[in-house]
Design a protein around this motif. Structure first.
Motif, PDB file in Angstrom:
ATOM      1  N   ASN A 153      -0.217  13.720   1.504  1.00  0.00           N
ATOM      2  CA  ASN A 153       0.911  13.560   0.593  1.00  0.00           C
ATOM      3  C   ASN A 153       1.069  14.811  -0.273  1.00  0.00           C
ATOM      4  O   ASN A 153       0.235  15.089  -1.125  1.00  0.00           O
ATOM      5  CB  ASN A 153       0.656  12.328  -0.269  1.00  0.00           C
ATOM      6  CG  ASN A 153       1.736  12.101  -1.332  1.00  0.00           C
ATOM      7  OD1 ASN A 153       2.766  12.795  -1.354  1.00  0.00           O
ATOM      8  ND2 ASN A 153       1.481  11.156  -2.217  1.00  0.00           N
TER       9      ASN A 153
ATOM     10  N   SER B  73      -6.407   5.857  -2.874  1.00  0.00           N
ATOM     11  CA  SER B  73      -5.901   4.789  -3.739  1.00  0.00           C
ATOM     12  C   SER B  73      -6.426   3.424  -3.294  1.00  0.00           C
ATOM     13  O   SER B  73      -6.188   2.420  -3.952  1.00  0.00           O
ATOM     14  CB  SER B  73      -4.368   4.794  -3.729  1.00  0.00           C
ATOM     15  OG  SER B  73      -3.913   4.687  -2.406  1.00  0.00           O
TER      16      SER B  73
ATOM     17  N   HIS C  48       0.821  -1.193   0.000  1.00  0.00           N
ATOM     18  CA  HIS C  48       0.000   0.000   0.000  1.00  0.00           C
ATOM     19  C   HIS C  48       0.863   1.254   0.000  1.00  0.00           C
ATOM     20  O   HIS C  48       0.667   2.182  -0.780  1.00  0.00           O
ATOM     21  CB  HIS C  48      -0.869  -0.044   1.261  1.00  0.00           C
ATOM     22  CG  HIS C  48      -2.213   0.517   1.017  1.00  0.00           C
ATOM     23  ND1 HIS C  48      -2.513   1.826   1.274  1.00  0.00           N
ATOM     24  CD2 HIS C  48      -3.350  -0.047   0.541  1.00  0.00           C
ATOM     25  CE1 HIS C  48      -3.775   2.047   0.965  1.00  0.00           C
ATOM     26  NE2 HIS C  48      -4.304   0.915   0.514  1.00  0.00           N
ATOM     27  N   ASP C  49       1.864   1.207   0.897  1.00  0.00           N
ATOM     28  CA  ASP C  49       2.718   2.386   1.041  1.00  0.00           C
ATOM     29  C   ASP C  49       3.631   2.583  -0.154  1.00  0.00           C
ATOM     30  O   ASP C  49       4.069   3.685  -0.448  1.00  0.00           O
ATOM     31  CB  ASP C  49       3.557   2.266   2.321  1.00  0.00           C
ATOM     32  CG  ASP C  49       2.680   2.415   3.550  1.00  0.00           C
ATOM     33  OD1 ASP C  49       1.490   2.758   3.371  1.00  0.00           O
ATOM     34  OD2 ASP C  49       3.160   2.172   4.664  1.00  0.00           O
TER      35      ASP C  49
ATOM     36  N   ASN D 158      -6.308   7.444   4.169  1.00  0.00           N
ATOM     37  CA  ASN D 158      -5.117   7.150   4.950  1.00  0.00           C
ATOM     38  C   ASN D 158      -4.432   8.438   5.383  1.00  0.00           C
ATOM     39  O   ASN D 158      -3.572   8.969   4.698  1.00  0.00           O
ATOM     40  CB  ASN D 158      -4.186   6.296   4.086  1.00  0.00           C
ATOM     41  CG  ASN D 158      -3.259   5.455   4.930  1.00  0.00           C
ATOM     42  OD1 ASN D 158      -3.229   5.570   6.145  1.00  0.00           O
ATOM     43  ND2 ASN D 158      -2.501   4.607   4.260  1.00  0.00           N
TER      44      ASN D 158
ATOM     45  N   ARG E 274       2.797   2.184  -3.145  1.00  0.00           N
ATOM     46  CA  ARG E 274       2.064   2.727  -4.286  1.00  0.00           C
ATOM     47  C   ARG E 274       2.119   4.251  -4.339  1.00  0.00           C
ATOM     48  O   ARG E 274       2.140   4.849  -5.419  1.00  0.00           O
ATOM     49  CB  ARG E 274       0.593   2.286  -4.234  1.00  0.00           C
ATOM     50  CG  ARG E 274       0.456   0.807  -4.486  1.00  0.00           C
ATOM     51  CD  ARG E 274      -0.952   0.365  -4.273  1.00  0.00           C
ATOM     52  NE  ARG E 274      -1.769   0.587  -5.444  1.00  0.00           N
ATOM     53  CZ  ARG E 274      -3.049   0.265  -5.507  1.00  0.00           C
ATOM     54  NH1 ARG E 274      -3.650  -0.228  -4.455  1.00  0.00           N
ATOM     55  NH2 ARG E 274      -3.725   0.481  -6.608  1.00  0.00           N
ATOM     56  N   THR E 275       2.142   4.884  -3.173  1.00  0.00           N
ATOM     57  CA  THR E 275       2.104   6.346  -3.140  1.00  0.00           C
ATOM     58  C   THR E 275       3.322   6.979  -3.825  1.00  0.00           C
ATOM     59  O   THR E 275       3.162   7.743  -4.785  1.00  0.00           O
ATOM     60  CB  THR E 275       1.938   6.827  -1.691  1.00  0.00           C
ATOM     61  OG1 THR E 275       0.863   6.080  -1.124  1.00  0.00           O
ATOM     62  CG2 THR E 275       1.627   8.299  -1.621  1.00  0.00           C
TER      63      THR E 275
END
Lengths: 745, 135
Positions: B11, B90, A532-533, B61, A535-536
């Motif tokens: 982000n 996402s 998941h992480d 998130n 992907r960012t």
């Protein structure tokens, strides 16, 4: 009185030896009515001692036969004895009759007062009780071991009684006898360690030995004297159970004659109210020892019995302690690293220290371990197989005669006539076994048995030590020494200990499994999170690359723009990989929600989707029988999506690609699906690898894929309790087989 | 008059892409918060704050309060009650989707993995929600 009971070897244990109607002739007997003192029975040989015919005596009272002081003395003894119901204190009464000296012994039993007159030997050497007691005590106390004690006593009794041979005879658990100590004149053949069958001393004789602690047979050749009675219906047959003169069974007389023995004397040895054995004294000429000497010997017997009891218990305790200590050691060895096989067979202390067995076997975790002297491996397995059919309720089974229940064990009797087995796990065929060899092999001889005295006069079957031994040998063929209580007890304890170790071990394994499961779960969570992480930043790389191309694409050299395209393609590939891994870990993370799935609808939907994703393909997808399965709809969908799209993907170059999907019911109640194609196939050598994560085979490197799809497929199948396997021919096609549940179960 | 868009996203890269796209889409005034907590800090004291969003985009998130908690807070405020809230994430997780609607989201939008698609999706979303917004 006629004895009509005919004795032979087959019925001698039924012979009524306590009412023989005969006495030995080295004394005479009279039996009185306990109230009237009327003499009801008398031995025929009274005439030889008193010059009176039985008829002159019967029906009279002692006072009418004896004169003066003797008559008074007898009457006095009768009065006192009957009043106290005990004559013991007065026996023996010294009487001087017709110039002969008699030890007169009174007792009352079963409706008669019996008076026995035993003539004192002219050369009778007196043995004083005091002298004997002192010597005997010293000998018994100084003995260091059981064997030494036995030997000391044999020597002592020989010294006191002067018989040619004194044997200590021990009855084993199965009632057969063994000579365990012997003192003898130098010139005669030793009988030490000879074994005799139980029938040599029949049951009722043993009972009498428990009542008459000493027993003398003065001369086997002397004709017994019959008892004569009043001709009166009311007179009971005379019970000679407690008589000192009681005649000997003809069969025993014959036995002694066959051994060449003229006289015998025996002292009973009692241990815990049972006949432990006898001190048997034999003489090769007639021999008589007087009442007092016999009484003294009886004391020795009692003293010895007490010592025996003490010594035996000490020995048992010592044996017990030794075996328990070995068991404790084995428990420690097993506990050290929870290794049962190593602990029982591979260290300094082994199963062989647990008892007197000479061989042992351990069946554990489908392995067999042998120790010491055992039958051959196959035979040990045969015995174990037979043991399995035996009822082992307490977990311990023991026999000293395997062949009795399992005749095939006869061939290995030399190594294993007896077996003791401890069952470790019911139904698992896990045992500890101990073996004891055949008893005959363990007998050691003091002399050559061939030379043991035999007298077979007319060729008929006669008892003799030699014949006895042969008979015993036949009886104990394929038989081992018995398993003692200490041995059985130690085996039981060891069994408990072993099971405890096994339980502890299985708990350890369970704990390990739990930890492993937890680790797996953590790993899945970890995979999920990390994917998941990942992907960012990946999408940042991609998006920035897109911006660069969009904003400055026209200003940069063409080569730079192409490189930017490659960056974007790389991130796309990685994004796909992450997405697949995410799916894979999700199969592990999410619980399965089972339901009946309409497979026809699902497969058709998948087929349409797959076909739509490759619009201009000539692919032919044939759907056969679509039996419904029981499972998680999302996962089963994913499973078939992967398989069908794989099949299409890897057969895209075939002309035309043909994919077939079908199903059937298996014998064990599962639904077996097959998905086959006519594509590039795979090398079966690598077949197991195709289900591994990220594993791709060499021949598909030009076809896009992440190497996760089949790993997901396998995981889904296994989570449903099914199996998956593959058949393939390189460049020819591949067929996947998978089983799924038909219903709940 | 520019339309007010509120975007809560931790982000900064994602904010950069978002800003780039809405600048191309039209006249929008963008307010961003990097967490639910910072939104609360700004708005909790009084309902008389400068924020007058016509649409709110919300990541799930988030550091501190997650997207759902933030959504709950938004729905508890009278000034935001009728503002369309679009989850913008996402995550394709079914549970996340279900939860979002339960807590009062108006739409659930999975972030496209390339800018071209993101542009199309946001254009469509703004057209739809801002046109129908009765506030």
């Amino acid at each position: 009185m006629n004895n009509t009971f005919q004795v032979n070897l087959t019925n001698c244990d039924k012979e009524p030896i306590h009412i023989p109607g005969l006495i030995q002739p080295h004394g005479f007997l009279m039996a009185l009515h306990p109230e009237s003192y009327i003499i009801e029975k008398v031995s025929q040989n009274i005439s030889a001692y008193l010059g009176l015919q039985p008829a002159q005596v019967l029906g009279k009272k002692p006072g009418e036969i004896f004169t003066g002081d003797t008559a008074l003395q007898i009457n006095e003894i009768l009065n006192v004895g009957l009043r106290n119901n005990n004559f013991e204190a007065q026996n023996p009464v010294k009487l001087h009759l017709h110039n002969r000296f008699f030890d007169t012994v009174f007792h009352s039993h079963n409706g008669h007062v019996i008076i026995e007159f035993e003539e004192q030997a002219a050369t009778g050497s007196y043995i004083t009780l005091q002298k004997i007691m002192t010597t005997a005590l010293g000998k018994i106390q100084s003995a260091g071991s059981m064997q030494q004690l036995l030997q000391n006593v044999a020597v002592l009794v020989k010294e006191i009684t002067g018989y040619d041979r004194v044997m200590i005879y021990k009855f084993h658990k199965d009632q057969h006898g063994e000579v365990v100590a012997e003192a003898r004149n130098e010139h005669i053949e030793p009988f030490l360690h000879l074994h005799y069958p139980a029938s040599d001393i029949p049951v009722q004789a043993r009972e009498l030995y428990k009542i008459n602690l000493v027993r003398i047979i003065a001369d086997v050749h002397a004709a017994p004297s019959a008892l004569v009675g009043l001709d009166d219906e009311s007179v009971k047959p005379l019970d000679l159970t407690h008589s000192i003169l009681r005649a000997v069974s003809p069969i025993h007389i014959e036995y002694l004659k066959n051994m060449g023995v003229d006289a015998s004397f025996s002292i009973s040895l009692i241990y815990k109210n049972e006949l432990w054995g006898l001190i048997a004294c034999h003489n090769y000429s007639p021999r008589f020892i007087d009442f007092n000497s016999r009484t003294a010997c009886r004391f020795i017997g009692q003293l010895f019995s007490a010592a025996l009891e003490f010594r035996q218990e000490e020995d048992l305790r010592e044996e017990n302690n030794r075996y328990q200590a070995a068991g404790q050691k084995l428990h420690e060895q097993m506990s050290e690293d929870l290794n049962v096989a190593e602990g029982l067979t591979g260290r300094k202390t082994t199963l062989l220290n647990m008892n007197a067995a000479t061989g042992a076997a351990l069946f554990f975790e489908n392995k067999m371990y042998l120790l010491g002297t055992t039958p051959a491996e196959d035979q040990v397995k045969n015995i174990a197989g037979w043991l399995k059919s035996q009822q082992v309720s307490s977990g311990i089974y023991e026999t000293n005669h395997i062949a009795a229940g399992f005749s095939a064990a006869g061939s290995s009797a030399a190594e294993a006539s007896g077996v003791m087995a401890a069952e470790l796990s019911a139904g698992m065929n896990e045992y500890i076994m101990w073996f004891k060899p055949e008893l005959i092999k363990t007998v050691d001889w003091a002399g050559n048995p061939e030379k043991a005295m035999i007298k077979v006069e007319d060729g008929t079957e006669r008892l003799s030590p030699r014949k006895s031994f042969e008979k015993w040998t036949a009886e104990v063929k394929n038989t081992s020494e018995e398993w003692s209580n200490a041995e059985i007890g130690a085996a039981m304890k060891l069994r408990e200990d072993t099971i405890q170790v096994l339980n502890k071990k299985s708990t350890e394994i369970r704990k390990l499994n739990d930890r492993l499961r937890l680790a797996y779960e953590e790993l899945d969570t970890f995979t999920y999170t990390i994917s998941h992480d990942l992907r960012t930043p990946l999408s940042s790389i991609k998006n920035y690359s897109e911006i660069i191309l969009e904003d400055y694409g026209t200003q940069m050299p063409e080569e730079a723009a192409e490189l930017m395209q490659k960056v974007i393609k790389g991130t796309d590939k990685m994004t796909q990989l992450i997405r697949d891994v995410l799916h894979y870990s999700k199969v592990g993370r999410t619980g399965i929600s089972f339901k009946k799935i309409n497979m026809e609808a699902m497969i058709n939907e998948i087929v349409q989707e797959v076909k739509a994703s490759i619009p201009n393909s000539s692919v032919e997808i044939n759907v056969g029988k679509t039996l419904d399965v029981y499972g998680d709809e999302t996962m089963i969908m994913q499973l078939f999506q992967n398989l069908v799209s794989n099949a299409v993907k890897y057969s895209v170059n075939s002309q035309p690609p043909v994919v077939e999907i079908s199903s059937q019911l298996t014998e064990d109640g599962y639904i077996l699906y097959t998905v086959s194609d006519n594509g590039i196939g795979l090398d079966m050598k690598y077949a197991p690898r195709i289900f591994e994560l990220f594993r791709r085979l060499d021949n598909v490197k030009n076809i896009d894929g992440t190497g996760v799809g089949l790993a997901i497929v396998k995981r889904i199948v296994e989570n449903h309790g099914g199996k998956i396997w593959v058949e393939s021919i390189l460049n020819n096609g591949t067929k996947f087989y998978l089983t799924l549940p038909k219903d709940t179960r | 008059m520019p339309r007010n868009v509120l975007y809560i996203e931790d982000n900064p890269d994602a904010v950069v892409f978002f800003k780039r796209i809405i600048n191309k889409l039209g006249d929008y005034a963008l307010h961003t918060f990097e967490s639910g907590d910072s939104l609360v800090q700004t708005t909790a004291e009084s309902e008389q704050h400068q924020l007058k969003p016509e649409i709110i985009l919300l990541d799930i998130n988030l550091p501190g309060m997650n997207g759902f908690e933030t959504l709950q807070y938004i729905r508890s405020r009278s000034e935001f009650k009728t503002i369309p809230v679009i989850m913008f994430t996402s995550s394709e997780d079914e549970q996340d989707i279900k939860k979002s609607y339960e807590y009062g989201a108006n739409a659930y939008l999975v972030k496209p993995d390339n800018l071209k698609n993101m542009h199309l999706v946001l254009q469509d979303t703004f057209n739809f929600w801002l046109k129908h917004n009765v506030a």
